[in-house]
Design an enzyme around this catalytic site. Sequence first.
Site, PDB file in Angstrom:
ATOM      1  N   GLY A 138       0.834  -1.189   0.000  1.00  0.00           N
ATOM      2  CA  GLY A 138       0.000   0.000   0.000  1.00  0.00           C
ATOM      3  C   GLY A 138       0.873   1.245   0.000  1.00  0.00           C
ATOM      4  CG  HIS A 339      36.994 -44.914  11.594  1.00  0.00           C
ATOM      5  ND1 HIS A 339      38.153 -44.194  11.644  1.00  0.00           N
ATOM      6  CD2 HIS A 339      37.303 -46.140  12.091  1.00  0.00           C
ATOM      7  CE1 HIS A 339      39.122 -44.949  12.130  1.00  0.00           C
ATOM      8  NE2 HIS A 339      38.632 -46.138  12.405  1.00  0.00           N
ATOM      9  CB  ALA A 356      36.229 -49.228  11.811  1.00  0.00           C
TER      10      ALA A 356
END
Length: 433
Positions: A138, A339, A356
Amino acid sequence: MLSVIILAAGKGTRMHSSLPKTLHTLCGEPMLFYILETAFSISNDVHLILHHQQERIKEAVLERFKGVVFHTQIVEKYSGTGGAIMQEDKTPILTKHERILILNADMPLITKDALTPLLKSHNNAIGLLHLADPKGYGRVILENHQVRKIVEEKDANDEEKAIKSVNAGVYLFERKFLEKYLPKLHNQNAQKEYYLTDLTAFGINENEKIDAIFLEEEFFLGVNCQTERAKAEEIMLERLRKNAMDLGVVMQLPKSIYLEKGVSFKGECVLEQGVRLSGTCLIENAHIKAYSVIEESQIVNSSVGPFAHARPKSTICDSHVGNFVETKNAKLQGTKAGHLSYLGDCEIGKNTNVGAGVITCNYDGKKKHQTIIGENVFIGSDSQLVAPVTIGSNVLIGSGTTITKDIPSGFLSLSRTPQTNIENGYFKFFKKS
């Protein structure tokens, strides 16, 4: 003091989602929660105007905010921003205080400081933005720093559309002003709605002062579609990153790092590139390496990653969790898991080494079970711990072992199929027929 009214009755059709627009998230937090936090930082009287999916929104709000006063907009009779604050008789909803700040719920970037210029006004006032491209807003026509007229874009002519001063959607009114002019509002416009902006015309005709207060554009970005939501989220991310770095957090390639509002930092922390921190997390004296994901977890005096994933309810203290290790509902204290392991629903004691490929087999197809591992345990690579199972302290588990029974402290545990070496087996296998 002042009261705050937040307008949240719209459908949000441009979001193309069944989720109410105001519950779409920025950095893990519903948009509505940001504006509610700002409202409560300046007022003890906060009102929320609802209609579309109001019970769903109300339920979400009540989980976090207890002092909100809820109202239902009578959309069938009084639509639009002006109709949002009307009662059945067109009088304004009841508030505790005479000064009333009106905000839109889809402006999650607003802060208390950003509102300060508006709140300093001693008159009725409207927040304005100066935009290079005012499309969609507006337009506000000014005269001597006073508002003379506000025209919605749908109702603006070409000359009015060229104006760069736009309505920010933020209003400060005296209650007596609303009581005088709100009943006079009508819906004779293109949208057949009651506009708050039309109140200014009534006030101007009777020489009421309506201050025009220019505000900073970044804080008053409206979110009406997914593109605008993404833009707002990037701005919020920049704020969160800056706040973290101001506390001393080291970020490598900050723009690649995602973090949510519930993340807190203590001590000296390093975040490498591509890190994602989501939910309520505590990162304390920790190094989160590249492309690791931390969700709803605590990482204290530890290093995690690269490419590690701490899922919810992981508590990793004085430990190292390496690449491609996943934890979930796990408590690691002084543990090394270098890991390629999954550690779920487990507790692991100090000075324990997880080789691992070790897996805690926590799910039997029906229920989750826990694995308890003591201190000074060495678990050889490629071992499986089938829960529920308890491993004592000072235990050695050979590589490739499948553990299905508890191991007392001080034991060595092995479960391997004996290895068989067959002489000339290669040649016999590949012998030509």
